[in-house]
Every structure is written in structure tokens, then in C-alpha cells.
Design a protein around this motif. Structure first.
Motif, PDB file in Angstrom:
ATOM      1  N   UNK A 107       0.824  -1.210   0.000  1.00 51.02           N
ATOM      2  CA  UNK A 107       0.000   0.000   0.000  1.00 51.02           C
ATOM      3  C   UNK A 107       0.860   1.263   0.000  1.00 51.02           C
ATOM      4  N   UNK A 108       1.924   1.273   0.789  1.00 53.68           N
ATOM      5  CA  UNK A 108       2.796   2.449   0.818  1.00 53.68           C
ATOM      6  C   UNK A 108       3.509   2.641  -0.517  1.00 53.68           C
ATOM      7  N   UNK A 109       3.980   1.555  -1.110  1.00 55.24           N
ATOM      8  CA  UNK A 109       4.644   1.651  -2.414  1.00 55.24           C
ATOM      9  C   UNK A 109       3.678   2.161  -3.463  1.00 55.24           C
ATOM     10  N   UNK A 110       2.460   1.625  -3.474  1.00 49.99           N
ATOM     11  CA  UNK A 110       1.456   2.082  -4.432  1.00 49.99           C
ATOM     12  C   UNK A 110       1.142   3.558  -4.222  1.00 49.99           C
ATOM     13  N   UNK A 111       1.034   3.978  -2.966  1.00 50.59           N
ATOM     14  CA  UNK A 111       0.753   5.382  -2.652  1.00 50.59           C
ATOM     15  C   UNK A 111       1.852   6.302  -3.131  1.00 50.59           C
ATOM     16  N   UNK A 112       3.094   5.921  -2.961  1.00 50.58           N
ATOM     17  CA  UNK A 112       4.225   6.741  -3.390  1.00 50.58           C
ATOM     18  C   UNK A 112       4.275   6.829  -4.907  1.00 50.58           C
ATOM     19  N   UNK A 113       4.004   5.727  -5.599  1.00 50.72           N
ATOM     20  CA  UNK A 113       4.076   5.718  -7.057  1.00 50.72           C
ATOM     21  C   UNK A 113       2.946   6.499  -7.706  1.00 50.72           C
ATOM     22  N   UNK A 114       1.827   6.661  -7.015  1.00 48.53           N
ATOM     23  CA  UNK A 114       0.695   7.345  -7.631  1.00 48.53           C
ATOM     24  C   UNK A 114       0.633   8.832  -7.305  1.00 48.53           C
ATOM     25  N   UNK A 115       1.644   9.372  -6.639  1.00 54.47           N
ATOM     26  CA  UNK A 115       1.671  10.809  -6.381  1.00 54.47           C
ATOM     27  C   UNK A 115       1.778  11.520  -7.720  1.00 54.47           C
ATOM     28  N   UNK A 116       0.876  12.432  -7.963  1.00 57.30           N
ATOM     29  CA  UNK A 116       0.847  13.122  -9.250  1.00 57.30           C
ATOM     30  C   UNK A 116       1.740  14.354  -9.217  1.00 57.30           C
ATOM     31  N   UNK A 117       2.485  14.546 -10.301  1.00 63.18           N
ATOM     32  CA  UNK A 117       3.225  15.789 -10.463  1.00 63.18           C
ATOM     33  C   UNK A 117       2.485  16.619 -11.487  1.00 63.18           C
ATOM     34  N   UNK A 118       2.468  17.908 -11.271  1.00 59.88           N
ATOM     35  CA  UNK A 118       1.774  18.788 -12.198  1.00 59.88           C
ATOM     36  C   UNK A 118       2.659  19.962 -12.548  1.00 59.88           C
ATOM     37  N   UNK A 119       2.373  20.544 -13.686  1.00 58.22           N
ATOM     38  CA  UNK A 119       3.126  21.713 -14.124  1.00 58.22           C
ATOM     39  C   UNK A 119       2.839  22.885 -13.197  1.00 58.22           C
ATOM     40  N   UNK A 120       3.763  23.842 -13.189  1.00 58.16           N
ATOM     41  CA  UNK A 120       3.534  25.069 -12.430  1.00 58.16           C
ATOM     42  C   UNK A 120       2.281  25.712 -13.005  1.00 58.16           C
ATOM     43  N   UNK A 121       1.227  25.734 -12.220  1.00 59.52           N
ATOM     44  CA  UNK A 121      -0.019  26.347 -12.669  1.00 59.52           C
ATOM     45  C   UNK A 121      -0.442  27.380 -11.647  1.00 59.52           C
ATOM     46  N   UNK A 122      -1.086  28.386 -12.134  1.00 57.81           N
ATOM     47  CA  UNK A 122      -1.558  29.457 -11.278  1.00 57.81           C
ATOM     48  C   UNK A 122      -3.066  29.319 -11.121  1.00 57.81           C
ATOM     49  N   UNK A 123      -3.551  29.578  -9.902  1.00 55.57           N
ATOM     50  CA  UNK A 123      -4.983  29.492  -9.653  1.00 55.57           C
ATOM     51  C   UNK A 123      -5.748  30.505 -10.486  1.00 55.57           C
ATOM     52  N   UNK A 124      -5.168  31.685 -10.640  1.00 57.17           N
ATOM     53  CA  UNK A 124      -5.800  32.742 -11.427  1.00 57.17           C
ATOM     54  C   UNK A 124      -4.786  33.355 -12.371  1.00 57.17           C
ATOM     55  N   UNK A 125      -5.230  33.668 -13.557  1.00 52.90           N
ATOM     56  CA  UNK A 125      -4.407  34.399 -14.517  1.00 52.90           C
ATOM     57  C   UNK A 125      -5.180  35.630 -14.942  1.00 52.90           C
ATOM     58  N   UNK A 126      -4.574  36.742 -15.168  1.00 55.49           N
ATOM     59  CA  UNK A 126      -3.123  36.942 -15.130  1.00 55.49           C
ATOM     60  C   UNK A 126      -2.598  37.094 -13.704  1.00 55.49           C
ATOM     61  N   UNK A 127      -1.335  36.758 -13.532  1.00 57.16           N
ATOM     62  CA  UNK A 127      -0.589  37.044 -12.314  1.00 57.16           C
ATOM     63  C   UNK A 127       0.162  38.348 -12.582  1.00 57.16           C
TER      64      UNK A 127
END
Length: 153
Positions: free
Chosen positions: A15-35
Motif C-alpha cells: 500500500x505504501x509503495x502504491x501510494x508513493x508511485x501514484x503521487x501526481x506531479x503537475x506543471x507550475x499552474x496558477x490558480x488565477x491568470x493573469x498574475x
């Protein structure tokens, strides 16, 4: 009893291995644009990229594409250079995203002058964008000035 402990430890490990492998990485995104960030001399905006066919379409799992807008609010200047960077994971090194040299930023030497860099691709690893603005007043013997703007999500 021992078989139960081994089975529980094994299950927790899976379960711990599965949890670590499924952590999602995402691009630098801003909640609101324009910044937007503003100083006494500059207005810097990071906006959604325009739908230019020359620009690679963003892939949120790998990178986002932004437009960088700069505006002079200080008055007549001698020369201006703008550089944008993103951070590089696990190091102090910065990766260049955009360069507006003196020729491409000529409009920025005038009051209310603007310059745009329309295709700034920022990878998933980035946590911040730094924009350096370097300028001179145009007076003889003048030293250059520098201001840094940091955008984080």
C-alpha cells in the motif's frame, strides 16, 4: 501469529509503495491568470498564452505555456533587457525561459512602452518563475539597474 504479522507488514508495504508511485506531479499552474506584480518602474504580467499556431499546445502533465507582458511605468530609459527563468529541481540553477534583448524590448525604453514574450513553456518541475529586468537611464556613465520579480503558485 507470526504469519499474520508478516502478512500485515507485506500488505502495508504494498500500500505504501502504491501510494508513493501514484503521487501526481503537475506543471507550475496558477490558480488565477493573469498574475501581476508591480513596482515603481515596471508592471510584469504572466498570462495565458494566446492561440498562436506556432506555439506548442500545453500538456498539463508536462508543461504549461504562458505569455509574459512587461510595461514601463518609470519614463524614458536608455536600454532594457528582460530575462525569465524557472527553477531547476534540487539545485540553485535557473533554467532560461525567455530573453528580450535590447532590440526586442526597444518599446520598453518609452513611458508606458510594452513588450510581450508569447511562448514561455514551464515544465512540471518548476515551482517558481523569476523575471529579471535590467535597464539603464541612458545618461552617460550610468550604471545598469536590476529588479527581480518572483511568481510562485
Amino acid at each position: 501469529m507470526r504469519k499474520h504479522r508478516i502478512w500485515i507488514v507485506g500488505l502495508l508495504s504494498v500500500l505504501m509503495t502504491f501510494g508513493i508511485l501514484t503521487i501526481k506531479t503537475q506543471a507550475l499552474t496558477f490558480d488565477e491568470l493573469p498574475q501581476v506584480q508591480e513596482s515603481d518602474h515596471w508592471i510584469i504580467s504572466i498570462k495565458e498564452a494566446t492561440n498562436d499556431t506556432r506555439i506548442e499546445k500545453p500538456d498539463p502533465k508536462k508543461f504549461d505555456t504562458y505569455e509574459l507582458d512587461i510595461q514601463n511605468k518609470a519614463g524614458q530609459l536608455g536600454s532594457v533587457i528582460v530575462r525569465a527563468y524557472r527553477d531547476e529541481a534540487q539545485t540553485n540553477v535557473r533554467y532560461g525561459l525567455a530573453v528580450l534583448d535590447e532590440q526586442r524590448s526597444e518599446e520598453l525604453t518609452k513611458l508606458d512602452g510594452k513588450a510581450v514574450y508569447s511562448a514561455m513553456s514551464v515544465t512540471e518541475k518548476a515551482k517558481k518563475i523569476e523575471v529579471d529586468v535590467l535597464w539603464t537611464s541612458g545618461e552617460e556613465g550610468d550604471r545598469p539597474y536590476k529588479e527581480t520579480f518572483v511568481f510562485t503558485h
